[in-house]
Scaffold this motif. Structure first.
Motif: not given
Length: 548
Positions: A370-385
């Motif tokens: 829907k729109k441009d997004r930014e890569f996020s290490w915090q969101e990657l951690d959240k997706a895993i944990n």
């Protein structure tokens, strides 16, 4: 919907190097959507390939002291390995150096020429007297006429962002020999007369009111301005030889070459499988076509490709469904840049965290639709944990462990809870609707919600507090939820779901299960194993910084 012919077309990556995570999203999305159609009973093929021609490849090869073919052959092999590493099984991943592709491109442009849609123009272009060649955009640099930046290339100034023509540069020099012995000379080029095709192309676009707003905006902006003839030949050696009378020494422009690869790859596949007319079922008969690419490539798929196919007079199917992703930018909104060490490249991702299914999950649940997004290490951690370990993995572990401990690994007898049955059915319906429209992110989020529902159901019924008989219904229903989750996540996480399918004791293969609810009444599970493991907060970002 079953028994359709479905053609998945993923944009072709440039063969100058491996893609960064943002550019990898279409390649990954194509594999996910193709695997969805594996579950529907449709006849589906998935094509893409390495975009191997153009000035960029020729100049890079010159700098490395090798031939352009050696350069792109090396990169093509690396891309194919990368796709395999990410469990992406394309029906035919080709390249623009394929003899079938070259033959098809030359044939199509000759047809367009014979049908009156190719014209010529004489232009003034920079010529290096040292190298005895006209200088394409990447072969020349100089001072930007707009901001004065001295390192501007012949196609764009990296400092001010203005688009340029090579002949606009001030005090230019040849990037190949480093000399400034340059003059402006006349050269003849061939153009696709899009102005002659505007009526037919617009009539085609008008038949697709279902296109999303960004697709319509990008496409109709071109119509409003008025389509103009677009150059299709260049004065470089590395490319497909132009087929027009008097065009000796010219090659087809890289964009005008690769965009026809969707057709040539299907033809090549038919030849490989010794079914030479099979490609026509996807290009000349009723077929659902899905084109997967970034938003910057919209005009190539709604104007250029349809225009070329119409100009050929061959009555090909024209692109129907477009699955568009916006940009995935690096943290802080920065652009990926290998020279500046900004961002993660697709091969680097597996060095940082060697779990391709987890990268796929993160990129697909956050696919910028829907729109441009930014890569996020915090969101990657959240997706895993939180999501994979705490939600989905938790439901698998608690349910299967309970079956192993209290029922000796046998699925207990039970009755389907009406709410659970409807929740699973609705989840399959919602995810199917998303995939059928070319989406991915909302489908993954729906499966995550189904898993959360399963955890809530398990917790609310407290099977550990009641007798085995009473607990049986709860576990039986949770098992049905797990089966549904395994099917729904398989397009995104094929290796993980193959393992989960075996843990559940299900017959056949996860990747071949039909999309939809089917109650499983008997099963013997295998020894429970953790599907996912937590990562320490910030650990992956630290690995990235160490890698860089």
């Amino acid at each position: 919907m079953a028994n359709r012919h479905v053609l998945i077309c993923t944009s072709w990556p440039y063969a100058h190097g491996l893609p960064h995570l943002g550019n990898f999203i279409p390649l990954l999305s194509g594999g996910v959507i193709k695997r969805y159609y594996n579950h529907t009973g449709d006849k589906v093929i998935h094509v893409s390939g390495s975009d191997s021609h153009g000035a960029r490849m020729e100049l890079q090869a010159h700098k490395e002291g090798i031939t352009p073919r050696e350069l792109v052959s090396r990169t093509h092999k690396k891309i194919k390995k990368l796709l395999a590493d990410f469990n992406l099984d394309y029906t035919n991943y080709s390249w623009t150096e394929s003899p079938t592709h070259k033959e098809f491109v030359r044939k199509t442009y000759k047809q367009a020429y014979d049908n009156g849609y190719i014209i010529t123009k004489t232009e003034k272009k920079p010529y290096c007297n040292n190298c005895n060649k006209f200088l394409a955009d990447r072969f020349i640099s100089g001072e930007c006429p707009h901001c004065g930046f001295k390192g501007a290339l012949g196609n764009q100034c990296d400092k001010c962002g203005m688009l340029l023509e090579p002949e606009e540069l001030i005090n230019p020099q040849c990037e190949q020999c480093g000399k400034k012995n340059i003059e402006i000379k006349d050269t003849k080029h061939w153009y696709l007369a899009l102005n002659k095709l505007q009526g037919k192309i617009k009539a085609y676009a008008d038949k697709h009111p279902e296109w999303n707003e960004v697709t319509k905006e990008y496409t109709y902006r071109w119509f409003k301005k008025g389509l103009e003839p677009r150059p299709i030949t260049r004065d470089i050696k590395w490319g497909i030889k132009a087929p027009f009378p008097g065009s000796e020494g010219k090659t087809i422009y890289v964009w005008a070459d690769a965009v026809l690869g969707y057709v040539s790859a299907a033809i090549e596949l038919a030849k490989k499988t010794r079914k030479p007319d099979e490609w026509k079922k996807f290009w000349k008969q009723e077929c659902k076509q899905v084109y997967i690419h970034g938003k910057d490539n919209i005009p190539f798929h709604t104007i250029i490709l349809p225009g070329l196919l119409i100009a050929s007079g061959e009555d090909y199917n024209l692109p129907s469904q477009l699955s568009i992703n916006y940009y995935l930018n690096w943290t802080g909104g920065h652009k990926f840049s290998k020279t500046r060490g900004v961002g993660v490249w697709s091969d680097e991702a597996l060095k940082i965290y060697p779990k391709p299914d987890v990268w796929s999950f993160y990129l697909m649940i956050n696919r910028p639709e829907k729109k441009d997004r930014e890569f996020s290490w915090q969101e990657l951690d959240k997706a895993i944990n939180a999501t994979l370990v705490g939600n989905i993995g938790n439901l698998y572990n608690r349910c299967l462990t309970f079956i192993k401990k209290h029922y000796k690994g046998e699925l207990p007898k039970g009755e389907m809870d009406k709410e659970v049955r409807e929740r699973i059915k609705n989840s399959f319906k919602k995810t199917s609707e998303v995939f059928e429209k070319g989406g991915v992110s909302r489908a993954v989020k729906e499966t995550v919600r189904l898993s959360a529902f399963g955890n809530e159901y398990f917790q609310a019924n407290e099977p550990w507090k009641v007798t085995k008989e009473l607990a049986g219904d709860t576990i039986y229903n949770c098992y049905q939820i797990l089966k549904a989750i395994t099917i729904q996540l398989e397009p995104v996480m094929p290796s993980t779901c193959s393992k989960a399918w075996k843990l559940l004791g299900l017959k056949g293969e996860a990747g071949k299960a039909r999309w939809g609810f089917k109650e499983e009444k008997k099963a013997t599970i295998n020894k429970p194993e953790l599907l996912f493991k937590k990562v320490r907060e910030g650990e992956l970002e630290r690995k990235y910084k160490k890698l860089k």
